[in-house]
Write an enzyme that holds these catalytic residues in place. Structure first.
Site, PDB file in Angstrom:
ATOM      1  N   SER A   3       4.467  26.647 -10.225  1.00  0.00           N
ATOM      2  CA  SER A   3       3.562  25.524  -9.960  1.00  0.00           C
ATOM      3  C   SER A   3       3.260  24.773 -11.250  1.00  0.00           C
ATOM      4  CB  SER A   3       2.247  26.091  -9.395  1.00  0.00           C
ATOM      5  OG  SER A   3       1.183  25.171  -9.533  1.00  0.00           O
ATOM      6  N   TYR A  37      -5.457  30.924  -8.733  1.00  0.00           N
ATOM      7  CA  TYR A  37      -4.116  30.387  -8.476  1.00  0.00           C
ATOM      8  C   TYR A  37      -3.370  30.154  -9.793  1.00  0.00           C
ATOM      9  CZ  TYR A  37      -0.666  27.152  -6.383  1.00  0.00           C
ATOM     10  OH  TYR A  37       0.500  26.530  -5.959  1.00  0.00           O
TER      11      TYR A  37
HETATM   12  P1  NAP Z   1       1.846  26.338   2.901  1.00  0.00           P
HETATM   13  O1  NAP Z   1       2.170  25.100   3.644  1.00  0.00           O
HETATM   14  O2  NAP Z   1       0.441  26.798   2.790  1.00  0.00           O
HETATM   15  O3  NAP Z   1       2.747  27.551   3.502  1.00  0.00           O
HETATM   16  C1  NAP Z   1       2.572  28.824   2.967  1.00  0.00           C
HETATM   17  C2  NAP Z   1       3.459  29.780   3.736  1.00  0.00           C
HETATM   18  O4  NAP Z   1       3.300  31.086   3.182  1.00  0.00           O
HETATM   19  C3  NAP Z   1       3.118  29.879   5.214  1.00  0.00           C
HETATM   20  O5  NAP Z   1       4.309  30.031   5.977  1.00  0.00           O
HETATM   21  C4  NAP Z   1       2.300  31.179   5.297  1.00  0.00           C
HETATM   22  O6  NAP Z   1       2.402  31.746   6.577  1.00  0.00           O
HETATM   23  C5  NAP Z   1       3.012  32.013   4.231  1.00  0.00           C
HETATM   24  N1  NAP Z   1       2.180  33.098   3.691  1.00  0.00           N
HETATM   25  C6  NAP Z   1       0.912  33.011   3.205  1.00  0.00           C
HETATM   26  N2  NAP Z   1       0.462  34.235   2.862  1.00  0.00           N
HETATM   27  C7  NAP Z   1       1.465  35.121   3.147  1.00  0.00           C
HETATM   28  C8  NAP Z   1       1.602  36.525   3.023  1.00  0.00           C
HETATM   29  N3  NAP Z   1       0.607  37.279   2.547  1.00  0.00           N
HETATM   30  N4  NAP Z   1       2.775  37.097   3.387  1.00  0.00           N
HETATM   31  C9  NAP Z   1       3.783  36.337   3.887  1.00  0.00           C
HETATM   32  N5  NAP Z   1       3.718  34.989   4.045  1.00  0.00           N
HETATM   33  C10 NAP Z   1       2.566  34.401   3.667  1.00  0.00           C
HETATM   34  O7  NAP Z   1       2.367  26.248   1.394  1.00  0.00           O
HETATM   35  P2  NAP Z   1       3.348  25.214   0.667  1.00  0.00           P
HETATM   36  O8  NAP Z   1       2.590  24.034   0.201  1.00  0.00           O
HETATM   37  O9  NAP Z   1       4.578  25.046   1.494  1.00  0.00           O
HETATM   38  O10 NAP Z   1       3.684  26.072  -0.647  1.00  0.00           O
HETATM   39  C11 NAP Z   1       4.712  27.046  -0.646  1.00  0.00           C
HETATM   40  C12 NAP Z   1       4.758  27.635  -2.046  1.00  0.00           C
HETATM   41  O11 NAP Z   1       4.873  26.586  -3.014  1.00  0.00           O
HETATM   42  C13 NAP Z   1       3.494  28.406  -2.429  1.00  0.00           C
HETATM   43  O12 NAP Z   1       3.842  29.495  -3.259  1.00  0.00           O
HETATM   44  C14 NAP Z   1       2.703  27.390  -3.249  1.00  0.00           C
HETATM   45  O13 NAP Z   1       1.814  28.017  -4.154  1.00  0.00           O
HETATM   46  C15 NAP Z   1       3.805  26.692  -3.961  1.00  0.00           C
HETATM   47  N6  NAP Z   1       3.492  25.348  -4.446  1.00  0.00           N
HETATM   48  C16 NAP Z   1       3.025  24.403  -3.587  1.00  0.00           C
HETATM   49  C17 NAP Z   1       2.801  23.114  -4.091  1.00  0.00           C
HETATM   50  C18 NAP Z   1       2.277  22.000  -3.232  1.00  0.00           C
HETATM   51  O14 NAP Z   1       1.874  20.974  -3.805  1.00  0.00           O
HETATM   52  N7  NAP Z   1       2.267  22.125  -1.923  1.00  0.00           N
HETATM   53  C19 NAP Z   1       3.066  22.819  -5.425  1.00  0.00           C
HETATM   54  C20 NAP Z   1       3.505  23.857  -6.266  1.00  0.00           C
HETATM   55  C21 NAP Z   1       3.731  25.122  -5.750  1.00  0.00           C
HETATM   56  P3  NAP Z   1       1.245  32.808   7.073  1.00  0.00           P
HETATM   57  O15 NAP Z   1      -0.085  32.200   6.706  1.00  0.00           O
HETATM   58  O16 NAP Z   1       1.439  32.960   8.531  1.00  0.00           O
HETATM   59  O17 NAP Z   1       1.518  34.079   6.353  1.00  0.00           O
HETATM   60  C1  GCO Z   2      -4.367  21.980  -6.476  1.00  0.00           C
HETATM   61  C2  GCO Z   2      -3.031  21.962  -5.768  1.00  0.00           C
HETATM   62  C3  GCO Z   2      -1.944  22.450  -6.707  1.00  0.00           C
HETATM   63  C4  GCO Z   2      -0.625  22.461  -5.977  1.00  0.00           C
HETATM   64  C5  GCO Z   2       0.486  22.868  -6.868  1.00  0.00           C
HETATM   65  C6  GCO Z   2       0.656  21.945  -8.022  1.00  0.00           C
HETATM   66  O1  GCO Z   2      -5.369  22.287  -5.818  1.00  0.00           O
HETATM   67  O2  GCO Z   2      -4.367  21.661  -7.672  1.00  0.00           O
HETATM   68  O3  GCO Z   2      -3.058  22.743  -4.594  1.00  0.00           O
HETATM   69  O4  GCO Z   2      -2.242  23.699  -7.206  1.00  0.00           O
HETATM   70  O5  GCO Z   2      -0.663  23.349  -4.921  1.00  0.00           O
HETATM   71  O6  GCO Z   2       0.407  24.186  -7.246  1.00  0.00           O
HETATM   72  O7  GCO Z   2       1.870  22.289  -8.662  1.00  0.00           O
END
Ligand code: NAP
Ligand code: GCO
Length: 265
Positions: free
Chosen positions: A145, A158
């Site tokens: 992230s 986080y």
């Molecule tokens: P999301 O829409 O919240 O989806 C998260 C997924 O993880 C869901 O399918 C959830 O399903 C699953 N999950 C959560 N807890 C779990 C557990 N204990 N065991 C197994 N599965 C679990 O998240 P996203 O935005 O797609 O993000 C995916 C990844 O990218 C995360 O690691 C997040 O930190 C990272 N990320 C996101 C962003 C962003 O801006 N969106 C940026 C940087 C990094 P269940 O709840 O049913 O388990």
């Molecule tokens: C926040 C956001 C971020 C994104 C992502 C950025 O609250 O700042 O959720 O943390 O999820 O991780 O790279």
């Protein structure tokens, strides 16, 4: 050149890949030829994911498995190895965030984020590495992230988890590179998914959420990322094309980390 990105015959486990970034990356890995397996911690999400893959014409296998439950992860990996094949590619995508000012955050909340976002990837990597060593090759991709590099208010747990995940990535690279296992990270910027929906909610007067405007000003691309922006980077780090890339975190952030930000009007 095309073969370099081919994943034909590979088995990819993408954790938490029922929707959002995980589904997008899994879709891309499938398009490159991989067999997709995914897991979530809630049955309704597994079902939602299976329906999504079916809609996409992808024959994915779904497991109900919480990445923090080591026994369940070991059982899932054993079942995959028996019924699908050795896991060639692990994408540690499952993750949560809790946005709470640190002085108000309970230690249980802090611990749960660390458990899922850092210990979960450790548990999953530990479970797949023996098979990768036996096979003589493997790809582990940890979804880091911006918070692997930067902090901000309310995301202490986080940021600590994602900072740790960057170093876990480097350590797996260091410890298992000699077995032809490459472990890299992808660091998405601000991506429009359910996880960031609260940061993009329209205000009562229809105006942009202040954080939405803030991210637009901080991103040279002047937009939020979409899950599809992660597809190419995922295929690259899962394929032969990255066999000499190890311990690297590839930021897919539209340039945020390189930019001081636009002066507010
Ligand atoms: P999301 O829409 O919240 O989806 C998260 C997924 O993880 C869901 O399918 C959830 O399903 C699953 N999950 C959560 N807890 C779990 C557990 N204990 N065991 C197994 N599965 C679990 O998240 P996203 O935005 O797609 O993000 C995916 C990844 O990218 C995360 O690691 C997040 O930190 C990272 N990320 C996101 C962003 C962003 O801006 N969106 C940026 C940087 C990094 P269940 O709840 O049913 O388990
Ligand atoms: C926040 C956001 C971020 C994104 C992502 C950025 O609250 O700042 O959720 O943390 O999820 O991780 O790279």
């Amino acid at each position: 050149m095309e073969n370099m990105f081919s994943l034909e015959g590979k088995v990819a486990l993408v954790t938490g890949a029922a929707y959002g970034i995980g589904l997008a990356m899994a879709k891309a890995l499938a398009k490159a030829g991989a067999k997709i397996v995914f897991n979530c911690s809630r049955q309704e999400t597994v079902d939602r994911g299976l329906a999504a893959y079916k809609e996409l014409g992808i024959d994915a296998k779904g497991y109900l498995c919480d990445v923090t439950d080591e026994a369940a992860v070991k059982a899932m990996v054993a079942d995959i190895e028996q019924t699908v094949g050795t896991i060639d590619i692990l994408v540690n995508n499952a993750g949560i965030i809790k946005r709470i000012p640190m002085e108000e955050m309970g230690v249980e909340d802090f611990r749960r984020v660390i458990d899922i976002d850092l210990i979960g990837p450790f548990i999953c990597a530990k479970a797949v590495i023996p098979g990768m060593i036996k096979k003589g090759a493997g790809k582990i991709i940890n979804i880091c992230s911006m918070m692997s590099e930067l902090g901000r208010e309310t995301v202490s747990a986080y940021a600590a988890a994602k900072g740790g995940l960057k170093m876990l990535t480097r350590n797996i690279c260091s410890e298992y590179g000699e077995y032809n296992i490459q472990c890299n990270g992808i660091g998405p910027g601000y991506i429009a998914t359910e996880q960031t929906a609260p940061l993009r909610e329209r205000q009562a007067d229809g105006s942009r959420h202040p954080f939405d405007s803030f991210i637009i000003a901080k991103t040279p691309a002047a937009r939020w990322g979409n899950p599809e922006d992660l597809e190419g980077p995922a295929v690259f780090l899962a394929s032969k094309a990255s066999d000499f890339v190890n311990g690297h975190v590839l930021y897919v952030d539209g340039g945020i980390l390189a930019y001081i930000g636009k002066q507010p009007k």
